[in-house]
Design a protein around this motif. Structure first.
Motif, short mmCIF file in Angstrom:
data_model
loop_
_atom_site.label_atom_id
_atom_site.label_comp_id
_atom_site.label_asym_id
_atom_site.label_seq_id
_atom_site.Cartn_x
_atom_site.Cartn_y
_atom_site.Cartn_z
N GLY A 112 -4.88 -4.96 -2.80
CA GLY A 112 -3.93 -5.93 -3.31
C GLY A 112 -2.49 -5.59 -2.99
N VAL A 113 -2.11 -4.32 -3.13
CA VAL A 113 -0.73 -3.92 -2.84
C VAL A 113 -0.42 -4.09 -1.35
N SER A 114 -1.33 -3.66 -0.49
CA SER A 114 -1.10 -3.80 0.95
C SER A 114 -0.98 -5.28 1.33
N TYR A 115 -1.88 -6.08 0.81
CA TYR A 115 -1.88 -7.51 1.13
C TYR A 115 -0.62 -8.19 0.60
N GLY A 116 -0.28 -7.91 -0.66
CA GLY A 116 0.87 -8.57 -1.27
C GLY A 116 2.19 -8.17 -0.65
N VAL A 117 2.38 -6.89 -0.34
CA VAL A 117 3.63 -6.44 0.27
C VAL A 117 3.80 -7.05 1.65
N PHE A 118 2.74 -7.03 2.44
CA PHE A 118 2.84 -7.59 3.79
C PHE A 118 3.12 -9.09 3.74
N SER A 119 2.41 -9.82 2.86
CA SER A 119 2.62 -11.26 2.77
C SER A 119 4.03 -11.60 2.31
N GLY A 120 4.51 -10.93 1.27
CA GLY A 120 5.84 -11.22 0.77
C GLY A 120 6.94 -10.81 1.72
N PHE A 121 6.75 -9.71 2.44
CA PHE A 121 7.79 -9.24 3.36
C PHE A 121 7.88 -10.12 4.60
N ARG A 122 6.74 -10.55 5.12
CA ARG A 122 6.77 -11.39 6.31
C ARG A 122 7.28 -12.79 6.00
N GLY A 123 6.83 -13.37 4.88
CA GLY A 123 7.30 -14.69 4.49
C GLY A 123 6.87 -15.77 5.47
N GLY A 124 7.44 -16.95 5.30
CA GLY A 124 7.22 -18.04 6.23
C GLY A 124 5.77 -18.49 6.31
N LEU A 188 12.58 -8.77 -3.62
CA LEU A 188 13.21 -7.53 -3.16
C LEU A 188 13.65 -7.58 -1.70
N ARG A 189 13.00 -8.40 -0.89
CA ARG A 189 13.28 -8.34 0.55
C ARG A 189 14.67 -8.84 0.91
N ASN A 190 15.33 -9.57 -0.01
CA ASN A 190 16.69 -10.05 0.24
C ASN A 190 17.74 -9.16 -0.41
N GLN A 191 17.34 -8.00 -0.92
CA GLN A 191 18.30 -7.08 -1.52
C GLN A 191 19.08 -6.34 -0.44
N ASP A 192 20.23 -5.77 -0.84
CA ASP A 192 21.11 -5.12 0.13
C ASP A 192 20.46 -3.91 0.79
N PHE A 193 19.65 -3.17 0.04
CA PHE A 193 19.08 -1.96 0.63
C PHE A 193 18.09 -2.30 1.74
N ASN A 198 17.37 -2.65 7.76
CA ASN A 198 17.23 -3.42 9.00
C ASN A 198 18.36 -3.11 9.97
N VAL A 199 19.57 -3.00 9.44
CA VAL A 199 20.72 -2.69 10.29
C VAL A 199 20.57 -1.31 10.93
N LEU A 200 20.00 -0.37 10.19
CA LEU A 200 19.80 0.98 10.71
C LEU A 200 18.64 1.07 11.69
N GLY A 201 17.95 -0.04 11.91
CA GLY A 201 16.87 -0.06 12.88
C GLY A 201 15.53 0.42 12.36
N ARG A 202 15.33 0.40 11.05
CA ARG A 202 14.03 0.80 10.50
C ARG A 202 12.98 -0.24 10.87
N SER A 203 11.78 0.23 11.15
CA SER A 203 10.69 -0.68 11.47
C SER A 203 10.18 -1.33 10.19
N HIS A 211 10.86 1.86 1.29
CA HIS A 211 11.89 1.19 0.50
C HIS A 211 11.31 0.20 -0.52
N LEU A 212 10.30 -0.56 -0.13
CA LEU A 212 9.76 -1.55 -1.06
C LEU A 212 8.78 -0.94 -2.05
#
Length: 298
Positions: A112-124, A188-193, A198-203, A211-212
């Motif tokens: 559930g955690v793997s599925y939910g994090v991936f789905s929410g982070f990718r969006g769209g 959480l994906r729209n938070q500053d951290f 993303n700016v630092l080039g993290r995958s 981070h999440l």
């Protein structure tokens, strides 16, 4: 005339986890529930050995001369229909019920955690497609599926059937966790951290793991604590139907229900351990929720 500033004393600050622990320790229901749950867990793990060592009783030793004896000094909880000590059987059955609850919950968390994090982070479109899959799976009668699965593999050895139950129940309970984690990840994906990472080039995998997930840890802990009693109830229901583990709280309650009118202690004592564990797990889960999210206590 010169003004001298008074010295300032800095108060010690506590971390978020220290604050959560402090609030949890002040909860009048969660703390006793945690202590009782630890005692039941310890007795389930070491109880059969202690019963055999000090009380000289064994959960598997049958004695036809002691069939359905009431509680006594030799057998504190009485005996069952085969002359076996009920206390030793309850403690050994607790191993199975608690193990099913914990391991199946870990399986559901992993999925559930793997599925939910991936789905929410990718969006769209990816998020919409993955959530429709969850909606479809949630409409299926998984309890009937579990029953059919246990019947289909009824010829398997007891240990193999137990592992099958771990995986099957865990594969059912992950849907709710996926929804909760996905919803929080969207926030959480729209938070500053996250933008900074993303700016630092993290995958993307690094952002999700480093981070999440740490920011979701409190929610995961609370949901896991509240999932364990549901899993134990589901396993006990299957065992009550005679399709689950050979020895668990559910199977003992089934045997006690069959002999309830003549030998009530065979139902009372397994039900007492079962219900006490469920109450403690729910109170502990509520306490953790209030401790990790103070707004929920208000």
């Amino acid at each position: 005339m010169s003004l001298v500033a008074a010295p300032t004393t800095s108060l010690p600050t506590r971390s978020l986890w220290s604050e959560a622990w402090w609030r949890l320790c002040r909860n009048r229901l969660a703390v006793p529930s945690g202590v009782i749950l630890l005692v039941i867990t310890f007795l389930s793990l070491a109880g059969p050995f202690l019963a055999e060592t000090f009380l000289h009783v064994n959960s598997k030793a049958q004695n036809l001369a002691l069939v359905s004896k009431p509680p006594s000094a030799e057998h504190w909880f009485g005996t069952d229909a085969n002359g076996r000590d009920l206390l030793a059987r309850i403690l050994e059955g607790g191993r199975v019920s608690l193990a099913v609850g914990l391991i199946s919950t870990l399986v559901s968390l992993l999925i559930g955690v793997s599925y939910g994090v991936f789905s929410g982070f990718r969006g769209g479109a990816t998020d919409r497609l993955m959530m429709r899959v969850v909606d479809i799976l949630d409409t299926l009668p998984f309890t009937i599926f579990l029953i059919l699965l246990t019947v289909a593999f009824s010829e398997w050895p007891p240990d193999a059937k137990l592992y099958l139950m771990f995986a099957a129940i865990g594969a059912v309970e992950w849907l709710g966790m996926a929804r909760v984690i996905r919803s929080q990840t969207l926030a959480l994906r729209n938070q500053d951290f996250v933008h900074a990472a993303n700016v630092l080039g993290r995958s993307d995998p690094a952002i999700m793991v480093r981070h999440l997930l740490p920011n979701l840890a409190g929610l995961i802990i609370v949901y896991a604590t509240l999932t364990v009693p549901r899993v134990i109830m589901l396993e006990s229901f299957i065992s009550f139907l005679g399709l689950g583990a050979d020895l668990s709280w559910g199977s003992l309650i089934k045997d006690g229900a069959d002999a309830m009118e003549s030998y009530p202690w065979q139902l009372i004592f397994p039900s007492l351990f079962f219900s006490t564990s469920l109450f403690c797990l729910n109170f502990l889960g509520d306490g953790l929720r209030d401790a990790l999210d103070p707004r929920s206590a208000k």
